[in-house]
Write a protein that holds these residues in place. Sequence first.
Motif, short mmCIF file in Angstrom:
data_model
loop_
_atom_site.label_atom_id
_atom_site.label_comp_id
_atom_site.label_asym_id
_atom_site.label_seq_id
_atom_site.Cartn_x
_atom_site.Cartn_y
_atom_site.Cartn_z
N VAL A 8 -86.58 4.58 -6.73
CA VAL A 8 -87.57 5.42 -6.05
C VAL A 8 -87.67 6.81 -6.67
O VAL A 8 -88.73 7.43 -6.66
CB VAL A 8 -87.21 5.54 -4.55
CG1 VAL A 8 -88.16 6.49 -3.83
CG2 VAL A 8 -87.24 4.16 -3.89
N PRO A 59 -84.28 10.66 -3.78
CA PRO A 59 -85.68 11.08 -3.97
C PRO A 59 -85.88 12.52 -3.51
O PRO A 59 -85.25 12.99 -2.56
CB PRO A 59 -86.46 10.10 -3.09
CG PRO A 59 -85.56 8.91 -2.96
CD PRO A 59 -84.17 9.44 -2.96
N CYS A 109 -92.48 2.46 -1.72
CA CYS A 109 -92.04 3.79 -2.14
C CYS A 109 -91.46 3.76 -3.54
O CYS A 109 -91.22 4.80 -4.15
CB CYS A 109 -91.00 4.33 -1.16
SG CYS A 109 -89.50 3.30 -1.03
N GLU A 169 -90.56 12.13 2.49
CA GLU A 169 -91.24 10.87 2.76
C GLU A 169 -90.59 9.72 1.99
O GLU A 169 -90.35 8.64 2.55
CB GLU A 169 -92.71 10.99 2.37
CG GLU A 169 -93.52 9.73 2.64
CD GLU A 169 -94.97 9.88 2.21
OE1 GLU A 169 -95.76 8.94 2.43
OE2 GLU A 169 -95.32 10.95 1.66
N ASP A 170 -90.28 9.95 0.71
CA ASP A 170 -89.64 8.90 -0.09
C ASP A 170 -88.23 8.61 0.41
O ASP A 170 -87.79 7.46 0.41
CB ASP A 170 -89.60 9.31 -1.56
CG ASP A 170 -90.94 9.14 -2.25
OD1 ASP A 170 -91.82 8.48 -1.66
OD2 ASP A 170 -91.12 9.68 -3.36
N LYS A 221 -90.92 3.36 -7.57
CA LYS A 221 -91.66 3.70 -8.79
C LYS A 221 -91.35 2.74 -9.92
O LYS A 221 -92.02 2.72 -10.94
CB LYS A 221 -91.33 5.13 -9.22
CG LYS A 221 -91.76 6.20 -8.22
CD LYS A 221 -91.40 7.58 -8.73
CE LYS A 221 -91.92 8.66 -7.78
NZ LYS A 221 -91.26 8.60 -6.45
#
Length: 348
Positions: free
Chosen positions: A319, A60, A188, A64-65, A190
């Motif tokens: 993610v 990622p 987290c 944060e991810d 997607k």
Amino acid sequence: MSYKPMPSTPNKPRVGAVESLHNAGTLTKERMEARAREAKDILAHDTAHDVREVLDFARPSSLEDREAADAVVASICSALDAGIDSARSEEPAPKHDPAEYWKQELTEAAESGNVEALARIAGRWKHIAKGLTRAPAGRKEAALAPPFMALVLLVAHHLAGGGGGGGAGQSGRMQTRAMKATARRTSCAKRLLLPFARTDIKPDGADEKQRMDVLLQSCALDDAVRLQDGTRVHDVFADVELKFNPKERDNALLQVIDYARHVYTKQYDRRYVWGATLCLGEVRACVLLHDAVLVSPAMDFAQATGREQLVRLLVDLSVCDAAQLGLDPTVRSILGSTNLLVECFNDY
């Protein structure tokens, strides 16, 4: 002696010479042989092995991810360790067809959302690789499919919020819909990577008679975590080719290279394609570019480091941004249409 006439059959229309050759398999055989030669040429001249950067392709982009993904990886690895211990003491599978028994067991665990059972099935992979669990006779690589598919489902459950924490997660059952919906909103991830239910299949839209071992599909985050019913090349994210003999890894890679053309042919927004080879306990991720193939170092599931690398890759692919999956962000499908919209940028 009485004579009984044979029932008549309707006349079949004559076919053209080209169609006749195609039906006889001559043209198909020639095409398959030509493509096999092309795949061997790519493997010999345009393939780079042990490229460590392949495992970072899906990392990622945001800190944060990455931190959230690392936390999920640690949780999954902990569950896998418990699953490996549980698989060590489980009852042996029936001798008549253990691979089919394991596949049925996987289906039941996937349908019920039993993450403990998924971890145990995935943990069995280590014992198969170490020779501690008897592999079935015949097509032995069939025994490798359920553990790998269980691992993919286990990762998806953790990303969807059903694999850890308290309450229903500890009992190994899926959380309530409200709890899972909340977990998905704060996840987290997607997308979810989920395996096709059927293995060793010829997907709809693929030509020739070649069969793919394990197919992964990129699904929406709010989709149910289960084995997918898809059979179309349009739905394939990655092809994973299995071999029970580690010495056959080049043959597995040849298949991945050859079969990637199906994805390129049917998915017009592809810049590159992901794939993998699974040879007994070792997994190698592949990135198939237009002009080269990059292959990662081996991730040995029998070793803790290898398991963590494989889990991290599966989590990262769930993610990361869509462009890191090999999708072209300038090509979009038009809702309710089979047409595509290509965004063009004017520098003037």
